[in-house]
Write a protein that holds these residues in place. Structure first.
Motif, PDB file in Angstrom:
ATOM      1  N   ILE A  28       0.742  -1.124   0.086  1.00 37.04           N
ATOM      2  CA  ILE A  28      -0.081  -0.011  -0.072  1.00 37.04           C
ATOM      3  C   ILE A  28       0.774   1.383  -0.164  1.00 37.04           C
ATOM      4  O   ILE A  28       0.685   2.168  -0.842  1.00 37.04           O
ATOM      5  N   GLY A  29       1.968   1.285   0.922  1.00 37.44           N
ATOM      6  CA  GLY A  29       2.890   2.439   0.838  1.00 37.44           C
ATOM      7  C   GLY A  29       3.449   2.559  -0.542  1.00 37.44           C
ATOM      8  O   GLY A  29       3.515   3.839  -1.068  1.00 37.44           O
ATOM      9  N   THR A  30       3.800   1.750  -1.096  1.00 37.28           N
ATOM     10  CA  THR A  30       4.588   1.887  -2.287  1.00 37.28           C
ATOM     11  C   THR A  30       3.815   2.235  -3.526  1.00 37.28           C
ATOM     12  O   THR A  30       4.123   3.419  -4.239  1.00 37.28           O
ATOM     13  N   ALA A  31       2.338   1.583  -3.469  1.00 40.12           N
ATOM     14  CA  ALA A  31       1.595   2.015  -4.611  1.00 40.12           C
ATOM     15  C   ALA A  31       1.079   3.356  -4.275  1.00 40.12           C
ATOM     16  O   ALA A  31       1.185   4.273  -5.306  1.00 40.12           O
ATOM     17  N   ALA A  32       0.866   3.575  -3.018  1.00 39.14           N
ATOM     18  CA  ALA A  32       0.536   5.334  -2.824  1.00 39.14           C
ATOM     19  C   ALA A  32       1.667   6.208  -3.230  1.00 39.14           C
ATOM     20  O   ALA A  32       1.437   7.365  -3.914  1.00 39.14           O
ATOM     21  N   PHE A  33       2.793   5.966  -2.825  1.00 39.08           N
ATOM     22  CA  PHE A  33       3.870   6.704  -3.192  1.00 39.08           C
ATOM     23  C   PHE A  33       3.870   6.933  -4.960  1.00 39.08           C
ATOM     24  O   PHE A  33       3.845   8.116  -5.405  1.00 39.08           O
TER      25      PHE A  33
END
Ligand SMILES: Nc1ncnc2c1ncn2[C@@H]1O[C@H](COP(=O)(O)OP(=O)(O)OP(=O)(O)O)[C@@H](O)[C@H]1O
Ligand SMILES: [Mg+2]
Lengths: 416, 226
Positions: A28-33
């Motif tokens: 989720i963190g990577t995709a959000a970034f």
């Protein structure tokens, strides 16, 4: 080394529930970034690209073209004296040596093109509606060669300006506000000194940048010179440079060499650039917060694993595994989580971006667009991946370090 | 010090706070010996075994391994010695629950740098010898207590240790499984493996060569049986 890899990988896959939860946070963190970077930078890049396309990189100009004494002179003829301070000061309201500038800087290897303007403010009216506007008098061919404005014309009728001296091009938003839906309409231009001029709308300018679309009016420079009573005058020189980054340097140079005020686009768009900066800071903070949360998740999960596996760590140490090995085994868990989470996050964000691209919505704000303006640069994917691995590694390092400090004898003594 | 002395402890003392757990132990093991250490609970048997196995540091005294003094300040070296020279068996099996029996036995070999194919073959061989041929791919929770302990023995043997150190290896087993483990120890010993076993079950010492009795951190009696 091989043993450490083996143990770490096996633990990761055997402890599926924890691994999936920890990895999900990173996904989720990577995709959000990636998605947020893509959206914010896409918007900003689009704005600047279009704005620079239409406005150039450096503007050499003189202040207000409006002569305060003109109206008074109309009434009192020559009996008017304008006092502009203790000493009479010569008012520079035109660029008289533009030919010189043109020939001098056209040779510069970093200057791709130069175009000349006469700019003035006034009012445009259609029927009962009136709107303030910025009149830009251009040499149509030169303008297009330098700034490619025809790319932004709805009907591609730039040539009309050359042929028809009564022709005018309106920003599309300005036209809308006046109630003009199509070309061919007659509008009235009110000059600063009060004269009225009937002109025919031959095209509409649609850059997507609200600021420009709602104020700009293009006319042939000769026509504007007539209207403003400034024959052969030019008060703005626009330069297009090889690289946008060169603008501040060139602006400084032009100011020094020509004596006119030169402004780089960075200066002209100061307000936008600072908004963009804030936008970026907000985006980064949000992404940072997400990464922090997923990092915390990893920290927790690895810490729990380590405490739960005290006995296993003790026996590994008894069997000759060193502190280093234990650190490696558990921080490797973090790296594995980071790699899997980073990869999955990349795929997820790719899917989201593909989907966003298909969405058609009317966006209207600083810019007007029919959908999301995305910057699909691979570098965001790469950065996202690197962040994921880095955060996961850092989050797992402390628990791994703690694990390496367990004393086997103490663990054995504390019972089963 | 004889050439066949594998391990020698010289005046080993262990203090925790100002409580002296070990009060100057002198003890040595010869190659091929099977020694048992007995004593009441709290007498210091485990503490001694941990020090002999380089898992713990003596407050005073020296340990000689194959006639070379062990430097307790070099942690990395101690780890390597534990990996290459010792096999540990405890009352609890301490098998890693996520790993199969086979993988558990492979772990010390992978640390020693044995390639995984070789390690796997050796682990299979050891488990087969210990009667676990059909169970090599089971996880610890799928094995009985006796089987778990036999996997732990196989793991202790993985790097062909100079010395097998066992702390109450049968402490958690029923009499049948205790019998089995003791038979395994005797067989290994007859093939040349040197064993030091801590126990509080007197009758088990009858199968060993020498019995060392500890009381309050001191050796009070040494009996050679053969
Ligand atoms: N870390 C410690 N702090 C204080 N006392 C300790 C510590 N470790 C061991 N002891 C004490 O040292 C003594 C010897 O302990 P040890 O475990 O060696 O006994 P043992 O002979 O193995 O007993 P058992 O047969 O019950 O296993 C005990 O009295 C124990 O309480
Ligand atoms: Mg004990």
């Amino acid at each position: 080394m091989k043993g450490n890899f083996f143990i770490s990988l096996r633990l990761f896959f055997e402890r599926r529930r924890q691994s999936v939860i920890a990895t999900l946070g990173v996904v989720i963190g990577t995709a959000a970034f990636i998605v947020m970077s893509s959206m914010v930078n896409g918007f900003q890049k689009y704005f600047l690209e279009e704005a620079l396309n239409i406005n150039g990189h450096v503007k050499i100009f003189v202040e207000s073209t409006f002569r305060e004494d003109r109206i008074l002179r109309k009434v009192y003829k020559e009996g008017v004296f304008l006092v502009l301070g203790a000493k009479p000061k010569s008012v520079k309201d035109r660029i008289s040596n533009y030919r010189e500038i043109l020939s001098k800087y056209a040779k510069d290897e970093n200057v791709l093109g130069i175009t000349l303007h006469l700019v003035g403010n006034g009012v445009i009216s259609y029927g009962v509606k009136e709107k303030p506007a910025t009149f830009v008098g251009i040499f149509p061919e030169l303008e297009d060669k330098t700034l490619r404005i025809s790319k932004y014309l709805v009907k591609n009728n730039l040539g009309q300006l050359e042929r028809n001296k009564e022709a005018v091009i309106l920003g599309i938003k300005l036209a809308e506000e006046l109630g003009i839906k199509d070309i061919g309409k007659k509008v009235v231009l009110v000059s600063p000194n009060g004269t009225l001029h009937r002109l025919k709308v031959v095209d509409l300018l649609k850059t997507g940048i609200t600021e420009i679309d709602k104020s700009r009016v293009y006319l042939h420079i000769k026509k504007l010179q007539d209207i403003l009573g400034k024959p052969n005058e030019v008060n703005e020189v626009i330069l297009k440079l090889k690289s946008a980054d060169l603008a501040p340097v060139y602006a400084k140079r032009f100011t020094k060499e020509t004596g006119y005020r030169a402004e780089s686009w960075q200066e002209s768009f100061k307000n936008f650039l600072s908004i963009f900066k804030i936008q970026k800071i907000i985006t980064r903070s949000v992404v940072f917060a997400i990464l922090l949360v997923s990092g915390f998740g990893i920290f927790n999960i690895i810490m729990m694993t380590v405490l739960e596996k005290k006995r296993d760590i003790a026996i590994l140490k008894a069997m000759g595994y060193e502190k280093r090995d234990i650190i490696l085994i558990f921080s490797l868990q973090g790296i594995i989580i980071g790699v899997f989470g980073g990869l999955a996050g990349n795929f997820l964000s790719y899917g989201i971006l593909e989907w966003l691209e298909t969405i058609k919505i009317e966006v209207e704000g600083i810019i007007r667009a029919e959908g999301f303006l995305l910057d699909r640069s691979i570098s965001y994917h790469l950065q996202g991946f690197i962040f994921a691995v880095l955060v996961s590694f850092l989050a797992s390092f402390y628990p791994a370090y703690r694990a390496s400090r367990f004393h086997p004898v103490e663990v054995f003594r504390s019972g089963s | 010090m004889g050439a066949d002395t594998v391990l020698k402890a010289e005046n080993i003392k262990k203090l925790i706070g100002n409580y002296e757990i070990l009060k100057g132990i002198n003890f040595s093991v010869k190659k091929g010996e099977f020694v048992s250490i007995v004593g009441a609970s709290g007498s210091g048997k485990s503490t001694l075994l941990y020090i002999l196995g380089l898992l713990d540091t003596p407050t005073e005294g020296k340990i000689f391994l194959e006639n070379k003094e062990v430097d307790f300040s070099q942690e990395k070296k101690l780890a390597t010695l534990r990996n290459r020279k010792f096999g540990f068996i405890f009352q609890f099996h301490y098998l890693i629950p996520e790993f199969t029996a086979l993988e558990n036995v492979m772990i010390p070999m992978l640390k020693a740098g044995v390639d995984s194919k070789r390690a796997k073959e050796k682990a299979e061989y050891l488990l087969e010898r210990l009667g676990l041929k059909d169970k090599i791919l089971r996880k610890p929770y799928q094995l009985s207590g006796g089987e778990q302990q036999r996997v732990a023995i196989a793991r202790a043997l993985a790097n062909d240790p100079l010395l097998l150190l066992a702390d109450e290896p049968t402490g958690n087993l029923d009499s049948l499984n205790t019998q089995k483990v003791m038979e395994i120890f005797q067989e290994l010993n007859s093939e040349g493996t040197t064993i030091v076993m801590v126990t509080h079950e007197r009758e088990l010492t009858r199968m060993t060569h020498r019995v060392v009795e500890i009381k309050d951190g001191e050796i009070v009696e040494e009996t050679t049986l053969v």
